[in-house]
Design an enzyme around this catalytic site. Sequence first.
Site, PDB file in Angstrom:
ATOM      1  N   CYS A 107      -4.278   0.271 -10.685  1.00 56.63           N
ATOM      2  CA  CYS A 107      -3.886   0.735  -9.364  1.00 56.63           C
ATOM      3  C   CYS A 107      -5.048   0.536  -8.391  1.00 56.63           C
ATOM      4  O   CYS A 107      -6.148   1.046  -8.621  1.00 56.63           O
ATOM      5  CB  CYS A 107      -3.525   2.209  -9.474  1.00 56.63           C
TER       6      CYS A 107
ATOM      7  N   SER B 185       0.848  -1.181   0.000  1.00 59.74           N
ATOM      8  CA  SER B 185       0.000   0.000   0.000  1.00 59.74           C
ATOM      9  C   SER B 185       0.891   1.241   0.000  1.00 59.74           C
ATOM     10  O   SER B 185       1.302   1.726   1.055  1.00 59.74           O
ATOM     11  CB  SER B 185      -0.890  -0.040   1.245  1.00 59.74           C
TER      12      SER B 185
ATOM     13  N   ASN C   6      -2.210  -7.444 -11.375  1.00 59.17           N
ATOM     14  CA  ASN C   6      -1.725  -6.585 -10.311  1.00 59.17           C
ATOM     15  C   ASN C   6      -2.106  -7.302  -9.003  1.00 59.17           C
ATOM     16  O   ASN C   6      -2.013  -8.513  -8.938  1.00 59.17           O
ATOM     17  CB  ASN C   6      -2.377  -5.199 -10.444  1.00 59.17           C
TER      18      ASN C   6
HETATM   19  C1  LIG Z   1       6.376  -3.364  -3.250  1.00 61.63           C
HETATM   20  C2  LIG Z   1       5.459  -3.402  -4.426  1.00 61.63           C
HETATM   21  C3  LIG Z   1       5.185  -2.245  -5.145  1.00 61.63           C
HETATM   22  C4  LIG Z   1       4.348  -2.289  -6.259  1.00 61.63           C
HETATM   23  N1  LIG Z   1       4.153  -1.157  -7.006  1.00 61.63           N
HETATM   24  C5  LIG Z   1       3.511  -1.233  -8.224  1.00 61.63           C
HETATM   25  C6  LIG Z   1       3.493  -0.135  -9.107  1.00 61.63           C
HETATM   26  O1  LIG Z   1       4.037   0.952  -8.829  1.00 61.63           O
HETATM   27  N2  LIG Z   1       2.867  -0.275 -10.314  1.00 61.63           N
HETATM   28  C7  LIG Z   1       2.255  -1.467 -10.694  1.00 61.63           C
HETATM   29  O2  LIG Z   1       1.729  -1.556 -11.807  1.00 61.63           O
HETATM   30  N3  LIG Z   1       2.268  -2.533  -9.848  1.00 61.63           N
HETATM   31  C8  LIG Z   1       2.888  -2.449  -8.642  1.00 61.63           C
HETATM   32  N4  LIG Z   1       2.971  -3.555  -7.839  1.00 61.63           N
HETATM   33  C9  LIG Z   1       2.280  -4.814  -8.252  1.00 61.63           C
HETATM   34  C10 LIG Z   1       3.256  -5.785  -8.948  1.00 61.63           C
HETATM   35  O3  LIG Z   1       3.717  -5.273 -10.165  1.00 61.63           O
HETATM   36  C11 LIG Z   1       2.590  -7.141  -9.211  1.00 61.63           C
HETATM   37  O4  LIG Z   1       1.565  -6.983 -10.161  1.00 61.63           O
HETATM   38  C12 LIG Z   1       1.999  -7.803  -7.958  1.00 61.63           C
HETATM   39  O5  LIG Z   1       2.863  -7.597  -6.872  1.00 61.63           O
HETATM   40  C13 LIG Z   1       1.784  -9.305  -8.157  1.00 61.63           C
HETATM   41  O6  LIG Z   1       3.010  -9.969  -8.332  1.00 61.63           O
HETATM   42  P1  LIG Z   1       3.702 -10.837  -7.157  1.00 61.63           P
HETATM   43  O7  LIG Z   1       2.668 -11.785  -6.648  1.00 61.63           O
HETATM   44  O8  LIG Z   1       4.882 -11.481  -7.794  1.00 61.63           O
HETATM   45  O9  LIG Z   1       4.096  -9.851  -6.096  1.00 61.63           O
HETATM   46  C14 LIG Z   1       3.762  -3.519  -6.676  1.00 61.63           C
HETATM   47  C15 LIG Z   1       4.037  -4.677  -5.925  1.00 61.63           C
HETATM   48  C16 LIG Z   1       4.866  -4.633  -4.824  1.00 61.63           C
HETATM   49  C17 LIG Z   1       5.145  -5.902  -4.070  1.00 61.63           C
END
Ligand SMILES: Cc1cc2nc3c(=O)[nH]c(=O)nc-3n(C[C@H](O)[C@H](O)[C@H](O)COP(=O)(O)O)c2cc1C
Length: 349
Positions: A190, A124, A253
């Site tokens: 987002c 968040s 996401n």
């Molecule tokens: C620390 C963090 C920051 C994130 N910031 C963004 C962001 O700025 N823009 C975005 O499109 N997704 C953001 N995400 C989502 C990731 O790109 C991804 O879609 C989501 O974490 C699912 O992947 P995972 O299960 O491998 O974490 C963020 C995720 C994490 C963990």
Amino acid sequence: MKSLTPFYDPSISYEENYAQGPFGLFRQLDKAQQVSIKPSKFLNVEVNLPFGQPAGPLLNANYIKAAFAYGFDLCVYKTVRTKLHKCHPLPNVLSVHPNGKLSCNLDTVLADTNYSQPLSITNSFGVPSFAPDVWQPDMADAVKSAGHGQCVIGSFQGTQGNGEIEKDYALAAKLVRETNAPILEANLSCPNEGASKLLCFDIDKVERIVNEIKMAVPDRPLILKLAYFADDEKIISLLNRVGSIIDGLSTINTLSAKPVDAHGHPALGENRKEGGVCGDAIRWAGLDMVSRLAKYRQEMDLKFAIVGVGGVSSSEHYHQFIKSGADAVMSATGAMWNPLLAIEIKKNL
Ligand SMILES: Cc1cc2nc3c(=O)[nH]c(=O)nc-3n(C[C@H](O)[C@H](O)[C@H](O)COP(=O)(O)O)c2cc1C
């Protein structure tokens, strides 16, 4: 499962991580092993392995350089905006403990600082961004640091209240293009405006945004970052409208949830009752979106690339996504806690 020091430290602020990070192995670039791979094509670029990190964990060029050194060949630079945008206060990241899979119906989940494997977290941040005069030179530096078979993808989004949102997306795209990023990614998922109000579910608006971006930057492939679509009709409608204009779809996401502490109080604070969940508990949703997109891509004779994201923390997960129809795979949570993930996947090919 390995538990290494995460390269992003959840106990300190985003600004401190930006200035001082990355941490753990990502500070020791000489410890990175090179595993050589026969390159393949992803969109317009040659990549060693179509694996990397999605928008989020890689805050700036220092993080991107470390990720490249550790063999993450596709690195998305964290989402930027056309103006300075502050980060939410701490906590920004907490471990969450759903019972198995998280549903897409706003589950209530226990959240704390016990980061145990298999790991799921809530993130968040509110998509913070520095002003373009800060991030543009830094993104340009990151772009230049790509080695052979590696590539930076520039993620961006428009901001409500900066005039028409379509125009702000197009301006952000132009600013990213100026850094020479070879691929652009528009974040339409987002979760900060509430799970039901995600931009990617408003198909009319998505079409207007895509058209504005393509007019502003016609010479770079465009990926859209999507949330989980529960409804097939909506996927079909999206593909009918923009499927032949865009170059790729990256999904998913986070899934939104209500993180609570041991007393049942909102763990992110009273004014942030919902948070996006990522990591192990959402892998089912990432795989499901990828296989449905792959099915409709074939049925509708479309050509876009699919980037599979969600809960990838092992070589097995990488192959599950590729088998489901992904052209590239990315890991945020898994990579943050295991900087050796890309090397492990390459060794297990
Ligand atoms: C620390 C963090 C920051 C994130 N910031 C963004 C962001 O700025 N823009 C975005 O499109 N997704 C953001 N995400 C989502 C990731 O790109 C991804 O879609 C989501 O974490 C699912 O992947 P995972 O299960 O491998 O974490 C963020 C995720 C994490 C963990």
